[in-house]
Scaffold this active site. Structure first.
Site, PDB file in Angstrom:
ATOM      1  N   GLY A 184     -44.223 -42.477   5.991  1.00 38.07           N
ATOM      2  CA  GLY A 184     -44.456 -41.861   7.307  1.00 38.07           C
ATOM      3  C   GLY A 184     -43.181 -41.495   8.050  1.00 38.07           C
ATOM      4  O   GLY A 184     -43.207 -41.289   9.260  1.00 38.07           O
ATOM      5  N   GLU A 187     -41.013 -35.398   8.426  1.00 38.63           N
ATOM      6  CA  GLU A 187     -41.733 -34.439   9.258  1.00 38.63           C
ATOM      7  C   GLU A 187     -42.891 -33.863   8.441  1.00 38.63           C
ATOM      8  O   GLU A 187     -42.894 -33.945   7.208  1.00 38.63           O
ATOM      9  CB  GLU A 187     -40.791 -33.286   9.651  1.00 38.63           C
ATOM     10  CG  GLU A 187     -39.628 -33.705  10.506  1.00 38.63           C
ATOM     11  CD  GLU A 187     -40.047 -34.348  11.810  1.00 38.63           C
ATOM     12  OE1 GLU A 187     -40.764 -33.711  12.593  1.00 38.63           O
ATOM     13  OE2 GLU A 187     -39.675 -35.500  12.051  1.00 38.63           O
ATOM     14  N   LYS A 202     -31.898 -32.781  16.936  1.00 37.07           N
ATOM     15  CA  LYS A 202     -31.516 -33.971  17.704  1.00 37.07           C
ATOM     16  C   LYS A 202     -30.075 -33.853  18.199  1.00 37.07           C
ATOM     17  O   LYS A 202     -29.755 -34.256  19.318  1.00 37.07           O
ATOM     18  CB  LYS A 202     -31.694 -35.214  16.839  1.00 37.07           C
ATOM     19  CG  LYS A 202     -33.160 -35.469  16.465  1.00 37.07           C
ATOM     20  CD  LYS A 202     -33.286 -36.485  15.355  1.00 37.07           C
ATOM     21  CE  LYS A 202     -34.729 -36.723  14.965  1.00 37.07           C
ATOM     22  NZ  LYS A 202     -34.859 -37.471  13.709  1.00 37.07           N
TER      23      LYS A 202
END
Ligand code: HSE
Length: 431
Positions: A184, A187, A202
């Site tokens: 998980g 993306e 980011k």
């Protein structure tokens, strides 16, 4: 204080778990309760790990935004559309907004920050960068007395996980990527992770906070990890380095370097030992000197924790009448900063050439490098086995990117060279 959540995926589930499990504790800390008023998700029939009353679920984000009882809207669907429309609509309705959507803020942030300011609502985005590390708060608030001189970040957990698995377990790129997806971290479109785009999103936010200008994605040189092979990882190790996907923002006078690319770092650096899904942000401030912030950058609970921190900040600001205590990126006025062109950036380099093992190859290659002002520091060529093509690797002294690009083009044309040369920039170590 009522919170509405749009998108109950990995992060949304983390937020709900924290808000429900810590309900009493949070109330004790805040002095008032936080309630989950509505949750929008496409699939409201799915079996969930958390028990929630059926009547708080809606299938459309507008069901959250239009609910007059909701004070804070949390957008966790990701992507540009309809996330942008939902956020702008919520802002226009006077709702405070929290988002983990770094892609949206890095590409369309200007419209969103402007709308939030105009409507006097808060926009929280702690979860957009490095999940469990409160780096937005650190830069915008805790380090306010510093001129930020440089940021070096490992801010894509998926790439760091892949590089770590390739280094430590010897697995190939695609096996490691599949593992990261299963856990998980990745993306929805993992090319955003492995091509360095997520890290660039980011970095745009971190650089904007640090240097006081809204930088856009276009201004960041971006290169991912897909060309890195176990061979490069082994050679890097022989030279005393580790390979990391690094997001770099450096201020030199009024020029800023903004770049994301695989980087060789001396093994003994603290940041070189940041492994797996962990993130780290190294900040150099003129007052604090160097500082390294470390933590989990992705996943349900670390990112959920960042969202909850924004919820609490906003709730407190509402209660105390301090809404927009800190506006947008926390900087007013222009900075006069310029972005340095990538071709002018200087660095040391690692080169890997695939060459036919014949007399004179090394002199041909070193001649071209010398002609472009690139000085070789060390060379490794392994003995030939059966293959006629062997890797020839070199480390250089400091050189200009423009010279390297031209030299590589020339070397690529040599008949003794097979396949495109690979180069990796080096940070730290001797110059
Ligand atoms: N895909 C991102 C990562 C998730 O791997 O770091 C957190 O932003």
């Amino acid at each position: 204080m009522s919170v509405g959540i749009i998108g109950l995926g990995t992060v949304g589930t983390g937020v709900v778990k924290i808000l429900l499990k810590k309900r009493k504790e949070l109330e004790r800390k805040l002095g008032f309760p936080l309630v989950i008023g509505k949750i929008a998700d496409i699939d409201i029939k799915r079996k969930r790990a958390i028990a929630l009353p059926e009547n708080i679920f809606v299938t459309d984000g507008l069901g959250v935004i239009d609910d007059p009882s909701i004070d804070i809207v949390v957008e966790l669907i990701g992507g540009i559309h309809p996330a942008k429309e939902y956020i702008l609509k919520a802002i226009k309705k006077g709702k405070h907004v929290i988002t983990a959507n770094k892609a949206l803020l890095a590409s369309e942030g200007f419209d969103i920050f402007e709308a939030a300011q105009k409507n006097n609502v808060e926009l929280g985005f702690e979860a957009a960068v490095a999940g469990g590390i409160p780096i937005i708060k650190i830069i915008r608030e805790a380090l306010i007395g510093n001129k930020i001189q440089a940021i070096y970040g490992i801010i894509n957990g998926t790439s760091n996980y892949i590089l770590t698995e390739m280094t430590e377990e010897g697995v190939d790129f695609s096996t490691a990527l599949k593992e990261a997806q299963a856990l998980g971290y990745a993306e929805a479109d993992p090319t955003l992770d492995v091509e360095g785009i997520d890290a660039a999103h980011k970095l745009a936010l971190l650089a904007s906070l640090s240097f006081g200008t809204l930088f856009s994605l276009k201004e960041i040189y971006t290169e991912g990890i897909t060309k890195i092979t176990p061979l490069d990882i082994n050679f890097a190790s022989e030279f005393g380095y580790k390979i990391k996907l690094l997001a770099i923002a450096k201020q030199i006078n009024n020029d800023i370097e903004l770049r994301v690319h695989p980087t060789m770092l001396p093994k003994e650096y603290l940041i070189s030992s940041v492994n797996g899904v962990f993130n780290a942000v190294y900040v150099e401030g003129d007052a604090i000197g160097p500082a390294l912030y470390y933590g989990k950058g992705a996943g349900e609970m670390p990112t959920g924790s960042a969202v909850v921190s924004d919820i609490v900040d906003i709730a407190r600001n509402i209660k105390t009448g301090a809404v927009n205590r800190i506006q947008g990126m926390g900087i007013q006025g222009k900075s006069g900063i310029r972005i340095k062109k990538m071709e002018d950036v200087q660095s040391c380099y690692y080169f890997r050439f695939s060459v036919f093992d014949k007399p004179g190859v090394l002199s041909k290659i070193s001649g071209i490098l010398g002609g472009h002002n690139i000085s070789i520091k060390s060379v490794i060529q392994k003995e030939r086995k059966k293959e006629r093509v062997v890797p020839l690797v070199m480390m250089t002294h400091r050189a200009k990117e423009k010279d390297v690009v031209y030299a590589m083009k020339e070397i690529n044309k040599l008949p003794v060279v097979s396949g495109k040369p690979l180069y990796i920039r080096v940070e730290g170590g001797e110059e």
